[in-house]
Write a protein that holds these residues in place. Structure first.
Motif, PDB file in Angstrom:
ATOM      1  N   GLN A   2       0.843  -1.194   0.000  1.00  0.00           N
ATOM      2  CA  GLN A   2       0.000   0.000   0.000  1.00  0.00           C
ATOM      3  C   GLN A   2       0.884   1.253   0.000  1.00  0.00           C
ATOM      4  O   GLN A   2       1.956   1.273   0.605  1.00  0.00           O
ATOM      5  CB  GLN A   2      -0.899   0.033   1.223  1.00  0.00           C
ATOM      6  N   LEU A   6      -2.232   8.729   1.663  1.00  0.00           N
ATOM      7  CA  LEU A   6      -3.590   8.583   1.143  1.00  0.00           C
ATOM      8  C   LEU A   6      -4.036   9.877   0.476  1.00  0.00           C
ATOM      9  O   LEU A   6      -3.712  10.969   0.948  1.00  0.00           O
ATOM     10  CB  LEU A   6      -4.566   8.286   2.289  1.00  0.00           C
ATOM     11  N   ARG A  14     -11.975   5.606   3.867  1.00  0.00           N
ATOM     12  CA  ARG A  14     -11.516   4.839   5.030  1.00  0.00           C
ATOM     13  C   ARG A  14     -12.171   5.302   6.331  1.00  0.00           C
ATOM     14  O   ARG A  14     -12.354   4.523   7.248  1.00  0.00           O
ATOM     15  CB  ARG A  14      -9.985   4.954   5.176  1.00  0.00           C
ATOM     16  N   TRP A  44      -0.934  10.977   5.807  1.00  0.00           N
ATOM     17  CA  TRP A  44      -0.310   9.804   6.390  1.00  0.00           C
ATOM     18  C   TRP A  44      -1.423   8.888   6.882  1.00  0.00           C
ATOM     19  O   TRP A  44      -2.495   9.336   7.268  1.00  0.00           O
ATOM     20  CB  TRP A  44       0.604  10.190   7.564  1.00  0.00           C
ATOM     21  N   ARG A  45      -1.189   7.584   6.905  1.00  0.00           N
ATOM     22  CA  ARG A  45      -2.195   6.617   7.355  1.00  0.00           C
ATOM     23  C   ARG A  45      -2.653   6.899   8.789  1.00  0.00           C
ATOM     24  O   ARG A  45      -3.794   6.644   9.140  1.00  0.00           O
ATOM     25  CB  ARG A  45      -1.661   5.199   7.247  1.00  0.00           C
TER      26      ARG A  45
END
Length: 152
Positions: A2, A6, A14, A44-45
């Motif tokens: 992944q 994002l 999400r 960032w995730r």
């Protein structure tokens, strides 16, 4: 593998939060995107957890300014167990107060407004002689004052 960052659309999918709300959160400095070379937002995730934190805090009644202060108190890191215990204690007290207020409002639905008069000045059931006015301004019974016991 992944991608480490994002897009705003991916973050929206999400988290279940609309892209317009994410831009609003950015404007209020609750989340901070990176910018690509072309100027597109990239997150960032870990932002997924930040957004979940924001949504949760709002649902228990914190204003966005209060949410920002809570986020700032974490100094850019994920909450530790001690942080979460501290936040949970404060938020639990806030939820308890809100539940009490909602219970007062619920009682009001069957008490004053339930009779249909919609006037505490004329209400002969809960407020004979407008006794509530002596207790101060505002919806006294919804604010927690108890109506006097009826002698009937």
């Amino acid at each position: 593998m992944q991608a480490p960052l994002l897009t705003i659309g991916e973050l929206s999918r999400r988290t279940g939060v609309s892209t317009s709300a994410l831009r609003f959160y950015e404007g209020r400095q609750l989340i901070r995107p990176q910018r690509s070379a072309s100027g597109h937002r990239r997150y960032w995730r870990g932002t997924i957890r930040q957004v979940a934190f924001i949504v949760f805090a709002q649902r228990i009644g914190l204003s966005l300014d209060e949410v920002r202060r809570e986020i700032e108190s974490l100094a850019g890191r994920a909450p530790t167990e001690a942080d979460w215990k501290r936040l949970s204690r404060r938020w639990t007290a806030r939820i308890d107060k809100r539940m009490e207020e909602l219970q007062r409002l619920r009682r009001g639905l069957s008490d004053c407004i339930g009779c249909g008069c919609l006037s505490l000045e004329r209400c002969h059931i809960l407020n004979p002689g407008d006794e509530a006015a002596a207790r101060g301004a505002g919806p006294r019974f919804w604010l927690g004052d108890e109506p006097r016991e009826s002698s009937e």
